[in-house]
Design a protein around this motif. Structure first.
Motif, PDB file in Angstrom:
ATOM      1  N   ILE B 242       3.986   0.072   5.916  1.00 59.74           N
ATOM      2  CA  ILE B 242       3.073   0.536   6.559  1.00 59.74           C
ATOM      3  C   ILE B 242       2.290  -0.337   7.657  1.00 59.74           C
ATOM      4  CG2 ILE B 242       0.947   1.974   6.830  1.00 59.74           C
ATOM      5  CD1 ILE B 242       1.487   3.278   4.284  1.00 59.74           C
ATOM      6  N   TYR B 243       1.925  -1.588   6.977  1.00 59.95           N
ATOM      7  CA  TYR B 243       1.085  -2.594   7.624  1.00 59.95           C
ATOM      8  C   TYR B 243       2.383  -3.203   8.891  1.00 59.95           C
ATOM      9  CZ  TYR B 243      -0.953  -6.828   8.911  1.00 59.95           C
ATOM     10  OH  TYR B 243      -1.751  -7.996   9.658  1.00 59.95           O
ATOM     11  N   ALA B 304      -4.506  -0.056   7.771  1.00 56.29           N
ATOM     12  CA  ALA B 304      -2.930  -0.070   7.161  1.00 56.29           C
ATOM     13  C   ALA B 304      -2.872  -0.845   5.736  1.00 56.29           C
ATOM     14  CB  ALA B 304      -2.035  -0.663   8.112  1.00 56.29           C
TER      15      ALA B 304
END
Lengths: 45, 319
Positions: B242-243, B304
């Motif tokens: 996600i990051y 995130a």
């Protein structure tokens, strides 16, 4: 010396109440923190 | 510092005291501090975690109050800041100072009692660094003010991490480095379209001292350094998919906006001296765009990390 403005006097009183309330909250917070930390340590005995 | 404020006819309202704490800055500090605390991945009593975040918030507010007390004279000369409680006369300078000192002491003491000496020391250092080296010295003397002073704004995730883990590993400093590198392009983009204000107040921001062209180059250089730093958490084990999905495309967008700003005429001639953060003349829209996107990018990066950690948290583990 002129008499203090009643509006400012009222505001000062409100401020004093707010500071008193803040101090009470701080004391309660320190008490709760102490209980939580003490509880955690007691379990280790 | 000179006392610029005069008492107004109306007494101060509670909202004026809230404004002293710079609530917008405080919200970003709370968010990054909370992210640091969660990313530490250590089990923590929810109440102590809440107290740690509260202390970070109050400490940030205290710094804001001290800053507004000391800067009342220059705040009064800038359109963007002249409505602040002290320069507008709503709150007396001495009250702002008293509030700043009291909240500093209370936040550090509480952090020490609830969490420990490491987080409390880092919080105390952050408040001190913002109030003394940055506000009282760097801000008025060098265009590097926000580069060095940016450390104060970059430390909250380290404090949050220290609160949870009682240690500050490299990943905690990585979060600090991201905010540290983010600060110059963010503030210089703002200063490009408010430089008339800064000039009037005698604050040596980049565009005032170097001129617009060199400031745009500095923004581009810092952006080129920032974006690779923002990708490091993917490789250090701090950030995951996600990051990475946020950091990489967001970074490219950041670089594109920095490049457009570099090629623009932002900050030149009549494109300065505006009143609002987002209201600019046509020539400076590129500066406004980078300023606005930089806020979104930093928020998205930390969000995130936060979401990823919360999703991966084992069931039953409190924070």
């Amino acid at each position: 010396m002129s008499a203090p403005d009643p509006e400012f006097e009222k505001a000062r009183k409100r401020r004093s109440y707010a500071i008193a309330l803040g101090l009470v909250v701080f004391v309660v917070l320190v008490f709760v923190i102490t209980i939580v930390r003490l509880g955690g340590n007691v379990q280790h005995f | 510092m000179t006392e610029a404020a005069v008492r107004t006819t109306a007494p101060a309202r509670w909202q004026d005291y809230v404004q002293l704490l710079k609530p917008r800055v405080m919200s970003l500090v709370v968010f990054t501090g909370l992210t640091g605390l969660v990313c530490a991945g250590e089990p923590m009593h929810p109440l102590l975690a809440a107290v740690a975040v509260l202390c970070i918030a109050v400490g940030a507010g205290a710094s804001g109050a001290l800053n507004m007390w000391y800067d009342a004279d220059i705040d009064a000369r800038m359109k963007r800041t002249r409505a602040r409680p002290v320069p507008s006369g709503k709150v007396q300078g001495a009250d702002a100072l008293a509030m700043g000192i009291t909240l500093s002491l209370l936040s550090c003491m509480t952090m020490f009692i609830a969490i420990g000496w490491l987080a409390a020391s880092l919080l105390a250092f952050t408040i001190f660094f913002y109030a003394v080296p940055y506000t009282m010295w760097l801000k008025r003397t060098t265009p590097q003010n926000i580069v060095i002073g940016g450390l104060a704004g970059a430390l909250p995730p380290v404090i949050g991490w220290a609160a949870a883990a009682h240690a500050v590993p490299l990943n905690a400093w990585l979060l600090c480095l991201i905010i540290f590198m983010w600060t110059p392009p963010h503030f210089w983009a703002l200063s490009l379209y408010t430089s008339a204000d800064y000039g009037k107040a005698g604050i040596p921001m980049g565009p005032v001292v170097w001129g617009a062209k060199k400031t745009r180059l500095q923004i581009l250089i810092y952006s080129l350094l920032l974006i690779p730093v923002c990708q490091v958490p993917v490789f250090s084990g701090l950030g995951g998919v996600i990051y990475a999905a946020v950091a990489a495309p967001g970074g490219l967008m950041f670089l594109l906006l920095a490049w457009r700003l570099f090629k623009s005429q932002a900050g030149e001639g009549g494109a300065v001296g505006e009143t609002g953060l987002y209201e600019v003349k046509a020539g400076s829209t590129d500066a406004r765009n980078l300023f606005a996107f930089s806020i979104l990018y930093l928020f998205a990066l930390f969000a995130a990390l936060l979401v990823e950690r919360l999703l991966n948290m084992p069931a039953g583990l409190s924070l």
